[in-house]
Every structure is written in structure tokens, then in C-alpha cells.
Design a protein around this motif. Structure first.
Motif, PDB file in Angstrom:
ATOM      1  N   CYS A 237       0.885  -1.178   0.000  1.00  0.00           N
ATOM      2  CA  CYS A 237       0.000   0.000   0.000  1.00  0.00           C
ATOM      3  C   CYS A 237       0.912   1.214   0.000  1.00  0.00           C
ATOM      4  CB  CYS A 237      -0.831   0.063   1.267  1.00  0.00           C
ATOM      5  SG  CYS A 237      -1.864  -1.353   1.532  1.00  0.00           S
ATOM      6  N   ARG A 311       4.914   3.666   2.491  1.00  0.00           N
ATOM      7  CA  ARG A 311       4.340   2.401   2.023  1.00  0.00           C
ATOM      8  C   ARG A 311       4.174   1.455   3.198  1.00  0.00           C
ATOM      9  NH1 ARG A 311       6.114   1.656  -4.098  1.00  0.00           N
ATOM     10  NH2 ARG A 311       7.228   3.604  -4.366  1.00  0.00           N
ATOM     11  N   THR A 315      -2.920  -2.259   4.786  1.00  0.00           N
ATOM     12  CA  THR A 315      -3.501  -0.909   4.920  1.00  0.00           C
ATOM     13  C   THR A 315      -3.229  -0.354   6.316  1.00  0.00           C
ATOM     14  OG1 THR A 315      -5.551  -2.192   5.033  1.00  0.00           O
ATOM     15  CG2 THR A 315      -5.422  -0.559   3.313  1.00  0.00           C
ATOM     16  N   ASN A 318       0.302   0.957   6.420  1.00  0.00           N
ATOM     17  CA  ASN A 318       0.364   2.177   5.620  1.00  0.00           C
ATOM     18  C   ASN A 318      -0.269   3.345   6.384  1.00  0.00           C
ATOM     19  OD1 ASN A 318       1.158   3.405   3.136  1.00  0.00           O
ATOM     20  ND2 ASN A 318      -0.988   3.469   2.521  1.00  0.00           N
ATOM     21  N   LYS A 347      -2.216   7.291  -4.466  1.00  0.00           N
ATOM     22  CA  LYS A 347      -2.545   6.298  -3.448  1.00  0.00           C
ATOM     23  C   LYS A 347      -2.734   4.931  -4.087  1.00  0.00           C
ATOM     24  CE  LYS A 347      -5.464   6.720   0.536  1.00  0.00           C
ATOM     25  NZ  LYS A 347      -6.737   7.131   1.096  1.00  0.00           N
ATOM     26  N   THR A 348      -2.224   3.909  -3.456  1.00  0.00           N
ATOM     27  CA  THR A 348      -2.534   2.547  -3.913  1.00  0.00           C
ATOM     28  C   THR A 348      -2.849   1.704  -2.688  1.00  0.00           C
ATOM     29  OG1 THR A 348      -0.315   1.596  -3.715  1.00  0.00           O
ATOM     30  CG2 THR A 348      -0.796   2.774  -5.763  1.00  0.00           C
ATOM     31  N   THR A 349      -3.520   0.593  -2.907  1.00  0.00           N
ATOM     32  CA  THR A 349      -3.788  -0.319  -1.800  1.00  0.00           C
ATOM     33  C   THR A 349      -3.249  -1.702  -2.176  1.00  0.00           C
ATOM     34  OG1 THR A 349      -5.485  -1.155  -0.291  1.00  0.00           O
ATOM     35  CG2 THR A 349      -6.162  -0.817  -2.570  1.00  0.00           C
ATOM     36  N   THR A 350      -3.558  -2.691  -1.383  1.00  0.00           N
ATOM     37  CA  THR A 350      -3.030  -4.017  -1.658  1.00  0.00           C
ATOM     38  C   THR A 350      -4.156  -4.959  -2.081  1.00  0.00           C
ATOM     39  OG1 THR A 350      -1.519  -5.720  -0.816  1.00  0.00           O
ATOM     40  CG2 THR A 350      -3.179  -4.873   0.719  1.00  0.00           C
ATOM     41  N   SER A 383       4.337  -1.119  -5.786  1.00  0.00           N
ATOM     42  CA  SER A 383       2.941  -0.731  -5.562  1.00  0.00           C
ATOM     43  C   SER A 383       2.257  -0.584  -6.910  1.00  0.00           C
ATOM     44  CB  SER A 383       2.868   0.597  -4.807  1.00  0.00           C
ATOM     45  OG  SER A 383       3.510   0.476  -3.563  1.00  0.00           O
ATOM     46  N   SER A 387      -4.802  -1.941  -7.909  1.00  0.00           N
ATOM     47  CA  SER A 387      -5.328  -2.467  -6.645  1.00  0.00           C
ATOM     48  C   SER A 387      -6.740  -1.949  -6.367  1.00  0.00           C
ATOM     49  CB  SER A 387      -4.394  -2.076  -5.504  1.00  0.00           C
ATOM     50  OG  SER A 387      -4.136  -0.677  -5.515  1.00  0.00           O
TER      51      SER A 387
END
Ligand code: ZN
Ligand code: ZN
Length: 442
Positions: A237, A311, A315, A318, A347-350, A383, A387
Motif C-alpha cells: 500500500c 508504504r 492498509t 500504511n 494512493k494505492t492499496t493491496t 505498488s 489495486s
């Protein structure tokens, strides 16, 4: 919205290579054309137009610009001047006026087409289109330079392979007609993947809702040509933010005590950001990539900016990194008597790929010419903003995966000598065709 054709006359247009626009160019020719005309995040007017022209010809329904992304959810959008300049450039490089009008100031394309009787599943594929803001190598050892398709845009470069991705999306549309697929294909030509800026607005466009099977893919990533990874898991993330400190300037010699030093607040913050304790639950990262303050040495700095990213493996981690960073920025500002604001620009997530999709991709890949090794699952080190699309699909009961398509690359992603092995373009198209057919005939 800005006016693209202001001050642009016919004679300033560059000559247009018609084969790229009329559907007669090969996928490699398309990839090379895109490589020569890279467009960084939210500036992909020409790339969007090229894909839209091709897909329209293939009988797809086209959703462009604000019909493809939720405009207010966009992150890290360049300022109006930069967007206007990118539209002017696209116009000069042959984008039809009607398409520019339809896009307005917003790039991105969702294209959909139903095959068979319309009772089959909805399959979505994410194709990212953006280039990086970086200068490309210009010497004989670099194939794009040697073979005449090096970037014509001085400060942009396809250094991540998204030119190849766009060609793959077009190839999939061209070839699916001849397959046994029975269902609806939705192609998500996403802007601004770099920096994690484009997937959130596309995931909230409404087009992802109702997708039964979904895949995103990436060329390269350190994998040699012929290798396919059917499912990447657990990217980090990530959150990127811009911090602006605003202080009070003063003469550094005769009245330093009347100033409030924004640069000192920034440096205090930097020291402490790197001192955030690691989290015992998993990996975390922090980096300050850019710091700037415009004043000379004899001025107490009244303005300082910095770009930070954190990172985390989950979540929670993060968010822990974000929370600590916020606290450090707040108190660094307080310590030096300056104000601040924080703007999130990426922003990114997993995610975890779904077994059903991973199995479909690995079965499909095994049937494709040129595939020499199939790995079912691997850990995704970096990342990825796909996602958010994957999460959205999964939340609604759909199945998703993130596919790796090996492609020999002479140097690392994002470097000036990055290039792809063009044979991997057709391999990727074939893997996708087989996968779409597999999930579409169950
Ligand atoms: Zn990249
Ligand atoms: Zn990439």
C-alpha cells in the motif's frame, strides 16, 4: 475546459502517419508510434484518441474523458496550463478535433462490446497508458533511438512499458472477434497509473460495477520473455503527499528574529520522518524525494515544499506510516512557527489475486506459443494502483488477478535505457485471448 486550437494553425501540424489511425498498422508499429509520442499522467490525449479510434472501428461502445473516470476523484492532476499544452500537442500530432472535443480536459477510455447473445459474463481488462516524466537515452546502444522511435517529447518517456500495454489492449480487441468468447468485454484504458493517480477515479466511474472477471497486467518487472505470472499478490500500500510550509520571510542579516523559517520546518520534518519506528507486523517504507525552497541565502525562507511517500505491507501499516508522518509535519511546523498544508496526490492499496482467475490464466498461458514458463503466484514487490480496480471488483463478488508477462528489458523500469522485447506483445495478447475465452465459456 480549455480551447485546444487557439493559436494552432494547420501548417504547424506534424505529418500524420495514417496507418496508425486507419487500422492497418501492426501492434509493434503501434507500440513504436506510442513510444515516440509518450504522454505522462492525465496528458494522454493522443494515446486515448488512438485507442478510441481503433476500438470504435472494432464495434466497441466508447466512453471518453468524464464518461470514463469520476473527474472529482482524480489525484495529482497537472495544472490547467500543462493540460492545455498537452491538448495542443495532441491536436498538432493528428488527433481528430471531434475526439478532443469529446474528451474535454480529461483523458481515459472505457470501451465495451458484447459478443454472442449477451448472456455471458462481463470480463474487464485494465490497460494503463501513461508515460513517465523523464528524459530518454539518446545513443546507439538504445534500440528506440537506433531504430528511430525514441521519444519526440523532450521530458516524457515510456520507461515502464505502458506503450506495449496500450498495443496489447488494441490487439485484444482486434483478435477477440475470431474467438469463441461469449460475453461482454470491457477495456479500461486507464490514465495516470504512475504515482497511483488514475485507478481510484476509474474504479468510481460505475463501469467496473458488475464486472465478473477482471485482470490487470504488466510487461517486464524483471521477468524474461516467455515467463508468465498468473497472479501477483500483496503489492505494498502506498500514499504520496505534498507538504507546503508557509512562514515569514525576513532579512537574514539584520532581522532574522522576525522571520519564521519554512525551510527549517521542512528539514526538521525530514530528519524525523526517517526516524519513524518500523512496524513489527510487516514491511514499511518512507522516503522524501524532493524538497524545494525558492529563496536566496540572505532570506529567511518563507516557503518550502516536499514530496513524501510512505508504504506499508497492509492498509494498517500504511495508515500507521501516514499517521506518524502527519504528526511529524504538524509538530515540525509548530516548532518553527510556520503553517502547513498536506495534499495527497497518489494512493494505492493491496490485494490478493483470486484462485479462480489465477487458475484460468495459468491454464491459458500454458497453451500459448512463446510461453516457456508459468508461475502461478508471486509476491509483487512494488505498488500498483490497479489495486483499487481489483478491490472494487472483489467487493462486488467478481474475481480478479494481476498478471505478469515476461519481457526482456535491457535496463530497469523507469530508467533512461528501459525498453521491452516486442515479441512479448503478441504473447500477452494470446494469453489474454485464451483467458477471456476460458472464463467466457464456463
Ligand atoms: Zn512504472
Ligand atoms: Zn508500469
Amino acid at each position: 475546459m480549455t480551447d485546444y486550437d487557439e493559436n494552432v494553425h494547420e501548417d504547424t501540424k506534424v505529418e500524420r502517419n495514417e496507418s496508425i489511425w486507419n487500422g492497418s498498422a501492426s501492434l509493434v508499429e503501434i507500440r513504436r508510434d506510442l513510444h515516440a509520442h509518450p504522454e505522462a499522467g492525465w496528458k494522454e490525449f493522443r494515446t486515448t484518441a488512438l485507442a478510441a479510434t481503433e476500438l470504435d472501428r472494432q464495434g466497441f461502445t466508447i466512453h471518453l474523458g468524464d464518461a470514463a473516470v469520476a473527474v472529482d476523484e482524480r489525484l495529482g492532476v497537472p495544472d490547467d496550463r500543462a493540460i492545455t499544452a498537452a491538448r495542443h500537442r495532441a491536436y498538432k500530432e493528428g488527433v481528430p478535433e471531434g475526439l478532443l472535443k469529446r474528451m474535454g480536459d480529461v483523458t481515459g477510455l472505457v470501451a465495451e462490446r458484447t459478443y454472442g447473445d449477451g448472456t455471458g459474463p462481463v470480463v474487464g481488462i485494465r490497460i494503463d497508458m501513461d508515460a513517465l516524466e523523464r528524459v530518454e537515452a539518446r545513443d546507439e546502444s538504445h534500440k528506440p533511438f537506433r531504430d528511430g522511435f525514441v521519444s519526440r517529447h523532450p521530458e516524457e518517456m515510456h520507461a515502464c512499458g505502458h506503450d506495449g500495454h496500450t498495443a496489447i489492449g488494441i490487439g485484444l480487441a482486434r483478435q477477440l472477434d475470431a474467438s469463441d468468447f461469449d460475453g461482454t468485454l470491457k477495456l479500461f484504458f486507464q490514465p495516470a497509473e504512475e504515482g497511483g493517480r488514475g485507478a481510484i477515479p476509474m474504479s468510481r466511474s460505475g463501469h467496473v460495477d458488475g464486472v465478473d472477471y477482471f485482470a490487470a497486467l504488466h510487461l517486464g518487472l524483471g521477468n524474461e520473455t516467455g515467463k508468465v505470472i498468473a497472479g501477483y499478490d500483496r503489492p505494498l500500500c502506498n500514499c504520496k503527499f505534498l507538504v507546503r510550509f508557509t512562514g515569514q520571510s525576513a532579512h537574514a542579516g539584520n532581522a532574522p528574529q522576525t522571520g519564521a523559517n519554512a525551510l527549517q520546518a521542512a528539514t526538521t520534518a525530514i530528519q524525523n520522518l526517517y526516524a519513524i519506528p518500523r512496524h513489527s507486523a510487516g514491511a514499511s517504507r518512507v522516503n522524501v524525494g524532493k524538497v524545494s525552497s525558492p529563496n536566496g541565502q540572505n532570506v529567511i525562507s518563507d516557503h518550502a515544499e516536499m514530496m513524501i511517500e510512505v508504504r506499508g505491507e497492509t492498509t494498517e501499516i500504511n495508515e500507521y506510516m501516514m499517521e506518524k508522518s502527519n504528526r511529524i509535519v504538524t509538530h515540525s511546523a509548530e516548532m518553527h512557527g510556520v503553517s502547513y498544508d498536506i495534499e495527497t496526490y497518489g494512493k494505492t492499496t493491496t490485494f490478493e489475486s483470486d484462485e479462480e482467475m489465477v487458475a484460468s490464466v495459468s491454464d491459458s498461458a500454458a497453451m500459448v506459443d512463446g510461453v516457456t514458463a508459468v508461475s502461478t503466484r508471486e509476491q509483487f514487490g512494488a505498488s500498483e494502483d490497479a489495486s483499487y480496480l481489483i478491490k472494487r471488483v472483489q467487493e462486488q463478488g467478481g474475481k480478479a488477478t494481476y498478471i505478469g508477462i515476461g519481457s526482456d528489458h535491457p535496463d530497469g523500469h523507469h530508467t533512461p535505457y528501459f525498453d521491452i522485447d516486442e515479441t512479448s506483445i503478441q504473447i500477452a495478447v494470446d494469453v489474454l485471448i485464451e483467458t477471456v475465452e476460458t472464463v467466457g465459456t464456463r
